[in-house]
Design a protein around this motif. Structure first.
Motif, PDB file in Angstrom:
ATOM      1  N   ALA A   8      36.956  76.154  11.578  1.00  8.76           N
ATOM      2  CA  ALA A   8      38.114  75.266  11.736  1.00  8.76           C
ATOM      3  C   ALA A   8      37.665  73.813  11.805  1.00  8.76           C
ATOM      4  CB  ALA A   8      38.893  75.645  12.991  1.00  8.76           C
ATOM      5  N   LYS A   9      36.559  73.559  12.484  1.00  6.24           N
ATOM      6  CA  LYS A   9      36.025  72.200  12.575  1.00  6.24           C
ATOM      7  C   LYS A   9      35.632  71.678  11.192  1.00  6.24           C
ATOM      8  CE  LYS A   9      32.325  69.521  14.693  1.00  6.24           C
ATOM      9  NZ  LYS A   9      31.082  69.559  15.447  1.00  6.24           N
ATOM     10  N   ARG A  10      34.959  72.516  10.404  1.00  6.11           N
ATOM     11  CA  ARG A  10      34.572  72.112   9.039  1.00  6.11           C
ATOM     12  C   ARG A  10      35.808  71.810   8.197  1.00  6.11           C
ATOM     13  NH1 ARG A  10      30.666  75.851   9.866  1.00  6.11           N
ATOM     14  NH2 ARG A  10      31.823  77.548   8.924  1.00  6.11           N
ATOM     15  N   GLU A  11      36.838  72.644   8.317  1.00  6.04           N
ATOM     16  CA  GLU A  11      38.069  72.422   7.565  1.00  6.04           C
ATOM     17  C   GLU A  11      38.698  71.081   7.949  1.00  6.04           C
ATOM     18  OE1 GLU A  11      40.597  75.776   8.258  1.00  6.04           O
ATOM     19  OE2 GLU A  11      39.234  77.166   7.240  1.00  6.04           O
ATOM     20  N   ALA A  12      38.730  70.788   9.240  1.00  6.38           N
ATOM     21  CA  ALA A  12      39.321  69.531   9.703  1.00  6.38           C
ATOM     22  C   ALA A  12      38.510  68.340   9.216  1.00  6.38           C
ATOM     23  CB  ALA A  12      39.417  69.531  11.227  1.00  6.38           C
ATOM     24  N   GLU A  13      37.189  68.455   9.261  1.00  7.43           N
ATOM     25  CA  GLU A  13      36.327  67.348   8.854  1.00  7.43           C
ATOM     26  C   GLU A  13      36.385  67.084   7.349  1.00  7.43           C
ATOM     27  OE1 GLU A  13      32.908  67.702  12.328  1.00  7.43           O
ATOM     28  OE2 GLU A  13      32.593  68.733  10.427  1.00  7.43           O
ATOM     29  N   THR A  14      36.724  68.103   6.582  1.00  6.96           N
ATOM     30  CA  THR A  14      36.766  67.932   5.127  1.00  6.96           C
ATOM     31  C   THR A  14      38.195  67.777   4.599  1.00  6.96           C
ATOM     32  OG1 THR A  14      36.723  70.329   4.781  1.00  6.96           O
ATOM     33  CG2 THR A  14      34.602  69.172   4.774  1.00  6.96           C
ATOM     34  N   GLY A  15      39.136  67.613   5.531  1.00  7.45           N
ATOM     35  CA  GLY A  15      40.515  67.362   5.124  1.00  7.45           C
ATOM     36  C   GLY A  15      41.268  68.584   4.623  1.00  7.45           C
ATOM     37  N   GLN A  16      40.784  69.774   4.894  1.00  9.58           N
ATOM     38  CA  GLN A  16      41.441  71.003   4.441  1.00  9.58           C
ATOM     39  C   GLN A  16      42.443  71.485   5.489  1.00  9.58           C
ATOM     40  OE1 GLN A  16      38.354  73.835   3.582  1.00  9.58           O
ATOM     41  NE2 GLN A  16      37.217  72.411   2.331  1.00  9.58           N
ATOM     42  N   VAL A  17      43.343  70.601   5.875  1.00  3.72           N
ATOM     43  CA  VAL A  17      44.336  70.916   6.898  1.00  3.72           C
ATOM     44  C   VAL A  17      45.718  70.579   6.376  1.00  3.72           C
ATOM     45  CG1 VAL A  17      42.744  70.546   8.821  1.00  3.72           C
ATOM     46  CG2 VAL A  17      44.080  68.639   7.957  1.00  3.72           C
ATOM     47  N   LYS A  18      46.716  71.144   7.017  1.00  5.79           N
ATOM     48  CA  LYS A  18      48.074  70.768   6.659  1.00  5.79           C
ATOM     49  C   LYS A  18      48.828  70.432   7.934  1.00  5.79           C
ATOM     50  CE  LYS A  18      50.010  75.439   6.663  1.00  5.79           C
ATOM     51  NZ  LYS A  18      50.750  76.436   5.940  1.00  5.79           N
ATOM     52  N   THR A  19      49.737  69.508   7.848  1.00  9.91           N
ATOM     53  CA  THR A  19      50.537  69.088   8.990  1.00  9.91           C
ATOM     54  C   THR A  19      51.690  70.065   9.144  1.00  9.91           C
ATOM     55  OG1 THR A  19      49.966  66.784   8.596  1.00  9.91           O
ATOM     56  CG2 THR A  19      51.925  67.205   9.945  1.00  9.91           C
ATOM     57  N   ILE A  20      51.817  70.600  10.349  1.00  8.64           N
ATOM     58  CA  ILE A  20      52.899  71.567  10.593  1.00  8.64           C
ATOM     59  C   ILE A  20      53.933  71.014  11.560  1.00  8.64           C
ATOM     60  CG2 ILE A  20      51.511  73.594  10.065  1.00  8.64           C
ATOM     61  CD1 ILE A  20      51.182  73.992  13.098  1.00  8.64           C
ATOM     62  N   GLY A  21      53.751  69.784  11.982  1.00  7.24           N
ATOM     63  CA  GLY A  21      54.695  69.149  12.892  1.00  7.24           C
ATOM     64  C   GLY A  21      54.137  67.820  13.369  1.00  7.24           C
ATOM     65  N   THR A  22      54.917  67.162  14.186  1.00  7.76           N
ATOM     66  CA  THR A  22      54.508  65.876  14.720  1.00  7.76           C
ATOM     67  C   THR A  22      53.947  66.070  16.126  1.00  7.76           C
ATOM     68  OG1 THR A  22      56.637  65.459  15.757  1.00  7.76           O
ATOM     69  CG2 THR A  22      56.369  64.735  13.443  1.00  7.76           C
ATOM     70  N   LEU A  23      53.370  65.016  16.678  1.00  5.99           N
ATOM     71  CA  LEU A  23      52.890  65.062  18.049  1.00  5.99           C
ATOM     72  C   LEU A  23      54.060  65.299  19.000  1.00  5.99           C
ATOM     73  CD1 LEU A  23      50.510  64.885  19.941  1.00  5.99           C
ATOM     74  CD2 LEU A  23      50.744  62.404  19.928  1.00  5.99           C
ATOM     75  N   SER A  24      55.195  64.763  18.667  1.00  5.56           N
ATOM     76  CA  SER A  24      56.404  64.977  19.469  1.00  5.56           C
ATOM     77  C   SER A  24      56.801  66.454  19.455  1.00  5.56           C
ATOM     78  CB  SER A  24      57.539  64.110  18.945  1.00  5.56           C
ATOM     79  OG  SER A  24      58.715  64.340  19.683  1.00  5.56           O
ATOM     80  N   ASP A  25      56.697  67.095  18.289  1.00  2.71           N
ATOM     81  CA  ASP A  25      56.981  68.531  18.195  1.00  2.71           C
ATOM     82  C   ASP A  25      56.051  69.317  19.118  1.00  2.71           C
ATOM     83  OD1 ASP A  25      58.913  68.087  16.219  1.00  2.71           O
ATOM     84  OD2 ASP A  25      57.463  68.361  14.585  1.00  2.71           O
ATOM     85  N   PHE A  26      54.780  68.924  19.125  1.00  2.00           N
ATOM     86  CA  PHE A  26      53.795  69.600  19.968  1.00  2.00           C
ATOM     87  C   PHE A  26      54.137  69.411  21.446  1.00  2.00           C
ATOM     88  CE2 PHE A  26      49.740  69.559  22.306  1.00  2.00           C
ATOM     89  CZ  PHE A  26      49.343  70.876  22.077  1.00  2.00           C
ATOM     90  N   ASP A  27      54.486  68.177  21.834  1.00  2.97           N
ATOM     91  CA  ASP A  27      54.867  67.892  23.221  1.00  2.97           C
ATOM     92  C   ASP A  27      56.071  68.725  23.640  1.00  2.97           C
ATOM     93  OD1 ASP A  27      52.821  66.070  23.631  1.00  2.97           O
ATOM     94  OD2 ASP A  27      54.063  64.326  23.106  1.00  2.97           O
ATOM     95  N   ASN A  28      57.054  68.854  22.757  1.00  4.86           N
ATOM     96  CA  ASN A  28      58.236  69.666  23.053  1.00  4.86           C
ATOM     97  C   ASN A  28      57.860  71.134  23.228  1.00  4.86           C
ATOM     98  OD1 ASN A  28      59.903  67.431  22.927  1.00  4.86           O
ATOM     99  ND2 ASN A  28      60.398  67.737  20.770  1.00  4.86           N
ATOM    100  N   TRP A  29      56.942  71.618  22.404  1.00  4.59           N
ATOM    101  CA  TRP A  29      56.492  73.007  22.490  1.00  4.59           C
ATOM    102  C   TRP A  29      55.785  73.238  23.830  1.00  4.59           C
ATOM    103  CZ3 TRP A  29      51.336  75.043  22.109  1.00  4.59           C
ATOM    104  CH2 TRP A  29      51.285  76.432  21.979  1.00  4.59           C
ATOM    105  N   ILE A  30      54.931  72.300  24.231  1.00  2.84           N
ATOM    106  CA  ILE A  30      54.224  72.405  25.517  1.00  2.84           C
ATOM    107  C   ILE A  30      55.228  72.405  26.669  1.00  2.84           C
ATOM    108  CG2 ILE A  30      52.676  71.190  27.114  1.00  2.84           C
ATOM    109  CD1 ILE A  30      51.159  72.586  24.912  1.00  2.84           C
ATOM    110  N   ASP A  31      56.215  71.541  26.594  1.00  6.26           N
ATOM    111  CA  ASP A  31      57.237  71.474  27.639  1.00  6.26           C
ATOM    112  C   ASP A  31      57.954  72.810  27.793  1.00  6.26           C
ATOM    113  OD1 ASP A  31      56.581  68.860  28.215  1.00  6.26           O
ATOM    114  OD2 ASP A  31      58.231  68.007  27.023  1.00  6.26           O
TER     115      ASP A  31
END
Length: 92
Positions: free
Chosen positions: A64-87
């Motif tokens: 997962a770290k290699r994928e993130a470092e090489t840009g092989q990621v996709k956005t699945i939401g915003t930071l606000s979405d993540f905060d709402n999920w944590i809440d």
């Protein structure tokens, strides 16, 4: 003089029913109960005989770290979405 140790501390943890059942079955194959295994594990920890496992060094985490470092990621939401999920997790 008695050499019997008084066990007066209870330690508990919560896991899913599936984890508990699988652990019970696997430990039974080795002749242990969950309680015995935890007791032995705590004795080893108390005696500094435990080698801690870093999950960040697991094969999956490193991939997962290699994928993130090489840009092989996709956005699945915003930071606000993540905060709402944590809440919502905190509400339960």
């Amino acid at each position: 003089m008695s050499t019997k140790l008084i066990k007066d501390k209870t330690v508990s943890t919560r896991v899913t029913a599936d984890i508990s059942e699988r652990a019970k079955n696997n430990l039974a194959k080795q002749g242990l109960t969950i309680s015995e295994y935890i007791r032995l594990s705590l004795v080893k920890a108390a005696n500094n005989e435990v080698r801690l496992v870093s999950f960040l060094d697991s094969t999956e985490a490193l991939a997962a770290k290699r994928e993130a470092e090489t840009g092989q990621v996709k956005t699945i939401g915003t930071l606000s979405d993540f905060d709402n999920w944590i809440d919502k997790l905190d509400e339960n």
